[in-house]
Write an enzyme that holds these catalytic residues in place. Structure first.
Site, PDB file in Angstrom:
ATOM      1  N   HIS A 216      43.791  33.647  32.099  1.00  0.00           N
ATOM      2  CA  HIS A 216      44.222  32.656  33.007  1.00  0.00           C
ATOM      3  C   HIS A 216      43.338  32.015  33.875  1.00  0.00           C
ATOM      4  O   HIS A 216      43.164  31.755  35.095  1.00  0.00           O
ATOM      5  CB  HIS A 216      45.455  32.855  33.883  1.00  0.00           C
ATOM      6  CG  HIS A 216      46.725  33.096  33.007  1.00  0.00           C
ATOM      7  ND1 HIS A 216      47.727  32.022  32.945  1.00  0.00           N
ATOM      8  CD2 HIS A 216      47.120  34.202  32.032  1.00  0.00           C
ATOM      9  CE1 HIS A 216      48.651  32.547  32.285  1.00  0.00           C
ATOM     10  NE2 HIS A 216      48.148  33.695  31.680  1.00  0.00           N
TER      11      HIS A 216
ATOM     12  N   TYR B 252      44.526  43.965  36.177  1.00  0.00           N
ATOM     13  CA  TYR B 252      44.245  42.861  37.111  1.00  0.00           C
ATOM     14  C   TYR B 252      43.235  43.555  37.836  1.00  0.00           C
ATOM     15  O   TYR B 252      42.207  42.809  38.383  1.00  0.00           O
ATOM     16  CB  TYR B 252      45.581  42.641  37.712  1.00  0.00           C
ATOM     17  CG  TYR B 252      46.697  41.516  37.249  1.00  0.00           C
ATOM     18  CD1 TYR B 252      46.686  41.682  35.807  1.00  0.00           C
ATOM     19  CD2 TYR B 252      47.433  40.689  37.730  1.00  0.00           C
ATOM     20  CE1 TYR B 252      47.419  40.994  35.295  1.00  0.00           C
ATOM     21  CE2 TYR B 252      48.035  40.104  37.216  1.00  0.00           C
ATOM     22  CZ  TYR B 252      48.193  39.986  35.840  1.00  0.00           C
ATOM     23  OH  TYR B 252      49.397  39.203  35.370  1.00  0.00           O
TER      24      TYR B 252
END
Length: 359
Positions: free
Chosen positions: A78, A348
């Protein structure tokens, strides 16, 4: 020379994915989706689970870099996005199933980030891939709550191994400067958990604006009330501007970077609102497989309103430095045992560490 090679990789990848999606649309996805029953997906999950120790967060980040290249100071997935600021006011009626302060009726500050899936910072805004919405809720006591959502109601991976395998299949071949189509077709054929999202993306064109998109939790979560009772839920944010999709003709004529400017201009007109809708599970609903939808009638609650009042380029937004780990949760909301949801936190963390390291 390095810049030319980088541009070649981006161009080649875009052409490859377009070609792959067209092949899927006319000759692959339809028959696979027809046979991708819950039993078939469950079998794939069992087979992948046997290899799950191979799918580490480190390997996933390496695979993303092999597929999209390394872009110092930017997210590994992203990558292309835009920041926004606003508020959230929860509906106190949700207290019946969750004691979370999100549903106290108070107004909380929110730092948001909209994005396009994948690690290509130059991807076209008309690309037929999921849009993302990440939210950081800032509570009065200094605690935080994160939500990370997609514009598809399902994910493409039931287990982390599928996620890893997809980006291994998308790795750039140094000899050609593009992915190997045969490898990607093999990935699709061997991973039925990927098929439902692929079909959804073929049947639903991207939106003309981030403001015209619904965003789904993908995963199921536990809502816990004051009595300690747990309710399994999913949720989505539905735009009050209405859901809209570009036509095929519009897709071919849109400029490559229209989404950011469209969002900035929309917030200048007036605040943008989304309704948070919570769906309560029924017996038999899959709780730990984000590739399968809940079918049939379900009770739903309007859980609150997200309001965004300003938007700005990613490098100017407060969202730039936020690691939107979806396992950062306020009391009253907890994760299920969905293996992909639990896998997101270490992934993440590694992505965030590499991004800060490379600044």
């Amino acid at each position: 020379m390095e810049k030319q090679m980088s541009n070649r990789k981006v161009y080649s990848r875009r052409n490859f994915l377009i070609s792959a999606s067209r092949i899927a649309a006319i000759g692959f996805v339809a028959p696979v989706v027809a046979s991708a029953t819950a039993a078939a997906v469950a079998k794939s999950v069992r087979q992948s689970s046997e290899k799950q120790t191979e799918a580490t967060a480190q390997e996933v980040m390496d695979a993303l870099e092999d597929a999209y290249g390394s872009h110092p100071g930017q997210r590994k997935n992203h990558t292309k996005g835009v920041g926004a600021l606003g508020t959230f006011v929860g509906n106190p009626k949700v207290k019946e199933i969750s004691r979370s302060p999100l549903f106290s009726g108070e107004q909380f500050d929110v730092v948001a980030r909209f994005s396009i899936a994948g690690g290509d910072p130059m991807v076209s805004d008309a690309d037929k891939s999921p849009r993302g919405l990440a939210l950081e809720f800032r509570l009065p006591d200094g605690s935080l709550h994160h939500m990370t959502m997609l514009s598809t109601p399902m994910f493409f991976a039931a287990v982390p191994q599928t996620f890893l395998d997809k980006f291994i299949a998308l790795a750039i071949d140094p000899a050609t400067g593009k992915p190997d189509m045969a490898k990607f077709k093999q990935f699709e054929a061997s991973h039925p958990d990927n098929a439902l999202q692929a079909q959804f993306l073929q049947e639903n064109n991207p939106p003309p604006s981030y403001a015209n998109c619904a965003y789904y939790s993908i995963h199921a979560f536990k809502f816990i009330n004051d009595a300690g009772k747990t309710t399994i839920v999913k949720f989505r944010f539905v735009p009050q501007d209405g859901e809209k999709h570009l036509s095929n003709a519009q897709l071919s004529s849109m400029p490559p970077n229209f989404l950011e400017q469209a969002l900035i201009e929309r917030t200048r007109l007036s605040p943008i609102n989304w309704d948070m809708i919570v769906t309560i599970s029924e017996p038999g609903d899959p709780e730990t497989n984000s590739t399968l939808l809940w079918s049939g009638k379900h009770r739903e609650l309007n859980a609150g309103t997200l309001t965004l009042t300003s938007a700005m380029p990613s490098n100017l937004a407060g969202s730039y430095n936020i690691n939107y780990d979806p396992l950062i949760m306020a009391d009253g909301i907890a994760p299920t045992d969905d293996p992909v949801l639990l896998f997101r936190s270490p992934s993440y963390a590694i992505s965030h560490t590499r991004r800060i390291r490379d600044l």
